[in-house]
Structure formats: C-alpha cells, structure tokens
Design a protein around this motif. Sequence first.
Motif, PDB file in Angstrom:
ATOM      1  N   HIS A   1       0.845  -1.196   0.000  1.00 35.12           N
ATOM      2  CA  HIS A   1       0.000   0.000   0.000  1.00 35.12           C
ATOM      3  C   HIS A   1       0.881   1.247   0.000  1.00 35.12           C
ATOM      4  O   HIS A   1       1.973   1.266   0.601  1.00 35.12           O
ATOM      5  CB  HIS A   1      -0.917   0.016   1.224  1.00 35.12           C
ATOM      6  CG  HIS A   1      -2.151  -0.831   1.068  1.00 35.12           C
ATOM      7  ND1 HIS A   1      -3.104  -0.581   0.118  1.00 35.12           N
ATOM      8  CD2 HIS A   1      -2.579  -1.922   1.773  1.00 35.12           C
ATOM      9  CE1 HIS A   1      -4.083  -1.483   0.234  1.00 35.12           C
ATOM     10  NE2 HIS A   1      -3.778  -2.308   1.222  1.00 35.12           N
TER      11      HIS A   1
ATOM     12  N   THR B   1      -7.195   1.994  -2.675  1.00 34.28           N
ATOM     13  CA  THR B   1      -7.246   0.627  -3.198  1.00 34.28           C
ATOM     14  C   THR B   1      -7.632  -0.373  -2.116  1.00 34.28           C
ATOM     15  O   THR B   1      -7.493  -0.112  -0.914  1.00 34.28           O
ATOM     16  CB  THR B   1      -5.893   0.187  -3.783  1.00 34.28           C
ATOM     17  OG1 THR B   1      -4.933   0.075  -2.722  1.00 34.28           O
ATOM     18  CG2 THR B   1      -5.408   1.186  -4.828  1.00 34.28           C
TER      19      THR B   1
ATOM     20  N   ARG C   1      -6.670  -4.356  -1.292  1.00 36.00           N
ATOM     21  CA  ARG C   1      -5.723  -5.413  -1.667  1.00 36.00           C
ATOM     22  C   ARG C   1      -6.083  -6.724  -0.967  1.00 36.00           C
ATOM     23  O   ARG C   1      -6.538  -6.715   0.184  1.00 36.00           O
ATOM     24  CB  ARG C   1      -4.279  -5.023  -1.316  1.00 36.00           C
ATOM     25  CG  ARG C   1      -3.727  -3.918  -2.202  1.00 36.00           C
ATOM     26  CD  ARG C   1      -2.304  -3.540  -1.842  1.00 36.00           C
ATOM     27  NE  ARG C   1      -1.811  -2.461  -2.693  1.00 36.00           N
ATOM     28  CZ  ARG C   1      -0.938  -2.619  -3.689  1.00 36.00           C
ATOM     29  NH1 ARG C   1      -0.444  -3.834  -3.955  1.00 36.00           N
ATOM     30  NH2 ARG C   1      -0.543  -1.586  -4.406  1.00 36.00           N
TER      31      ARG C   1
ATOM     32  N   VAL D   1       0.606 -10.690  -2.556  1.00 38.82           N
ATOM     33  CA  VAL D   1      -0.553  -9.951  -3.025  1.00 38.82           C
ATOM     34  C   VAL D   1      -1.225 -10.745  -4.137  1.00 38.82           C
ATOM     35  O   VAL D   1      -0.621 -11.037  -5.171  1.00 38.82           O
ATOM     36  CB  VAL D   1      -0.166  -8.552  -3.547  1.00 38.82           C
ATOM     37  CG1 VAL D   1      -1.401  -7.825  -4.086  1.00 38.82           C
ATOM     38  CG2 VAL D   1       0.471  -7.718  -2.446  1.00 38.82           C
TER      39      VAL D   1
ATOM     40  N   THR E   1      -5.562  -6.691  -6.502  1.00 32.70           N
ATOM     41  CA  THR E   1      -5.688  -5.273  -6.144  1.00 32.70           C
ATOM     42  C   THR E   1      -6.931  -4.717  -6.827  1.00 32.70           C
ATOM     43  O   THR E   1      -7.059  -4.807  -8.058  1.00 32.70           O
ATOM     44  CB  THR E   1      -4.455  -4.464  -6.581  1.00 32.70           C
ATOM     45  OG1 THR E   1      -3.284  -5.004  -5.940  1.00 32.70           O
ATOM     46  CG2 THR E   1      -4.608  -3.003  -6.182  1.00 32.70           C
TER      47      THR E   1
END
Length: 527
Positions: free
Chosen positions: A264, A286, A288, A297, A300
């Motif tokens: 982030h 955003t 995530r 990750v 997103t």
Amino acid sequence: MEPEMEDKTLEMMNTSGMESQNLVDDLSPKKNTVLKLSNGPVVGSRKRPSEGNYEKEKEHCIALFDQWSEADQVEFVERLISRMCHYQHGHINSYLKPMLQRDFITALPAQGLDHIAENILSFLDARSLCAAELVCKEWQRVISEGMLWKKLIERMVRTDPLWKGLSERHQWEKYLFKNRTSEVPPNSYYHSLYPKIIQDIETIEANWRCGRHNLQRIQCRSENSKGVYCLQYDDDKIISGLRDNSIKIWDKQSLECLKILTGHTGSVLCLQYDERVIVTGSSDSTVRVWEVTTGEVLNTLIHHNEAVLHLRFANGLMVTCSKDRSIAVWDMASPTDISLRRVLVGHRAAVNVVDFDDKYIVSASGDRTIKVWSTSTCEFVRTLNGHKRGIACLQYRDRLVVSGSSDNTIRLWDIECGACLRVLEGHEELVRCIRFDNKRIVSGAYDGKIKVWDLQAALDPRAPASTLCLRTLVEHSGRVFRLQFDEFQIISSSHDDTILIWDFLNVSTNGQSEGRSPSRTYTYISR
C-alpha cells in the motif's frame, strides 16, 4: 338406609339380568342426605351404620363388580363418586394419588430400556441432575452409567462460547465428544469438573465487572508515523494495519512480529481476514487481497476515488465504503476473481463504516445518518436518524445496530422499525470503535478510554442510565482506533502506536481494581 330400601336392594342383588343398572338406579341418596347451603362448608348428614349386613352386602357387591367389563366398572364407580360428598372425594383423592405415581426411571431399565431412561435425564440442568442423583440408588446408577454429567458439559460447550473457550484453554475438551474408552474418565470426573467450570465462569464475570485484568502491550514502533488503525486476532495471531502503510502479523503468545506486508502507498485503515486471505483497505484508495501464509498480493481492486475507510466480507460477498461517499458491493468467487456487483450512493459525506448479513447492508456516514440496504437486491430500505453529528462506527447483528458518533454518544437501534432504543453517554470525545456480543458492548473513543456497557440493561427501558456502564479502562495514551473482544479479552489499538491485550481470564491475585461481585449467571448445587 331405610328398611324398605335395604330389602329392595338385597332382593335385586339376588336376581339375574339387569342387576347392575337397577343397583345404580336405586342406590339414590335423595331420601337419606340433606345438604345445607350456607356461608359455611357443605355438610352432609351421614347415613346410619349397617347392623351386621354390611360385610355380606359388600362381598356380594364386589363379586358382582368383578364380573363386569372394565368399561362397566368405570361407569359404575363414576356414578358412585358423583353421589358422594366433598370430604369423601378428598379421602378418595388421597387414596388414589400414590397409586397413580410411577417411578419411570426405575421401571424403564427393568424392561431393558436403560437408554430411554438416560435420554430422559439427559435433558436436566445441573441443579435438577444433582437432585435426581439423590432420589435413589437406581437413579444414581442410570446417571453414572449414562455419563450424564459429561453430556451436560458437552451440551454447554456446544451452545455457549464461554464454555467452549474455557474447554480449549484448560485442555479438558480432549475428554469430550468421545465414545466410551479406557481413556475417557468416569462420570465422577465430570461431576467434580462441573463446579470448577462454574467457578471459572464466575471469576471471569467478576473480572469484567470489576475491571480486573492482566495487561500485555505490543509496541509497534513505526518509524515514519504513529498509529495502529485496525486489527483482528485469533488464538494464534494478531494482524494489524498501520499508519506507516504496512500490515504487521504478530504472534499471539510471544507478541513477536512474524511478518510485515508492504505494498500500500497510504495508511492501512481497515482489514479483515479468514483462513485463506487478508483483505485490506487504504488511504491510497485501493483494496488489496493478500495470501495469509505467504503474504503474497493476490489481487488489487481499484474502484474508489478516495480512501477506503472500512470493509466487510463473508460468504462470497464483500462490501467496501469510502471517503468518496459511495459503497461498493463485490462478488468474491475466489481471491483472484472479484467483480463489482453494485455501487450504492445516497450518503452526503464520507461513509465511515459498513456491516451486513444475508438480509441487510448497513452503512454509517459523517452526514449523521445510518442507511439500510437490501443485501440481495441492493435496493435502499430506510434511514436511521438521531445522532447530532457524524457517525464513526457501528456493528449490526440480529436486527440490532449499535453506532458511535462524534457527538460522543452511542445509540442502539432496532433495524426493522428504525427506532432508537437507547442512548449511552459517557465518552468525552468521538466514539471511534464499537463491538458487542449478547452480554456487553465495548466502545473505544478519541478520549483514550475503553468503556464496557451492560447490553441487556441497555435494552431494558427501566434500567437507570447510571447502571449501564460497567467499567472504564484507561491505559492508552492516545486515541483508540479499533478494538475486538471475546469472552476472555479485549484487544485494542491506538494512535499511541500500541496494541493492548486486556486479559480477564489469567488475572493475578492482586488485581488492579476492586469492585462488587456480579450476580451469578450459573448455579451449581453441591451434593
């Protein structure tokens, strides 16, 4: 009985044919009984005693009675009883009562039906089970061989989260929900275990009310900026979102930082996780999705135009809300397959928090309103109005909504009718976080305080306002941003860059504060 009536009755008893009917018709007390109606009791004048013929007449009547069918016998007795006076009815009732009683628990095993006797007694609570053991040796045997104290504890563990949590923490759950083997202790073990559990429960309840706790502190030591904005925990770990843009995973026992997730580009304002993924929302606009074990990750989501302030997901559905005044409803087929279903628009200021179940989505905003939407259709349902300033937090469950506002108050709402049930006052600044269960509400505010409220009392309009706040906990030196709690602990995070664990189970004997003991919720009657 008059001489003429006696002769007539004897003559009819010695004849065949319609003996029973004639006997009933002619045994009428009308000529013999005088009832006096007055303000006192009803008095019946008694017939003169038989002179030597009673025994003969009685035996002859019994002989006739024995020859009749059961239905005829019942009809005959009913008609006799209808001719008796009140004190005779009482005498007959006293005679019949013990004859009608049956010791079914003893009778069932005698017929090879032990399992039915056990099943009947298995529905008893602790007080009744103690009393049943004292009835007789046979009842005690059924309870012991049926392991009914074990079954009682198992029933409580299945239905009460406090019992379940204690069984896990004290390791006696390993003796439950197992068939009879040499490793399973006898019924006497569970009999002695039950009062120990009750004592633990009473101690925990007293600790909550009196504010006794052990305190553990995690210093997050953010280098760039201070503040732990969000958290969630389980028995093994605590996951927190920080103002320095990172997500930190802590070991619940050692309090060591196990992993730091980065990606982030703004503060991590909200998060939720399950056994597979962590979902986070940030001031970088955003959302995530991270893999729990590796921290990778997986997805997103770019939709909101401003900071994502809160999110919730469950059963393939996720709802996010933002400073851009909108609410986004997402379908989560998998961590990598998430699609936008609908955008809900209606608030006139930042949407600070959302919650939902299979019926409603509930959102709260800085515009002082709570809005309710249909989960299935995403159609608007109603608005709840009452707070004087913006709403910063809420929780919704079982048609009850509890909200906190920058007007420093907490409100309880019935979501079905939109009525405000109670206003709780006590915080000195904005109420930033709220959680509740079936017993209590726990709130945190910008005044650095955490307050514990009695939920059941708050729902009772007769309860005085002064009795609603059970305890105020003051350990944070900055604003309280987020908290979560269960039966045994509160875990909170703050602008002071710490996570505090308030433990109400493992409390030292020299607890921090004193107070009155609570009324007991569970009762055990010792043998």
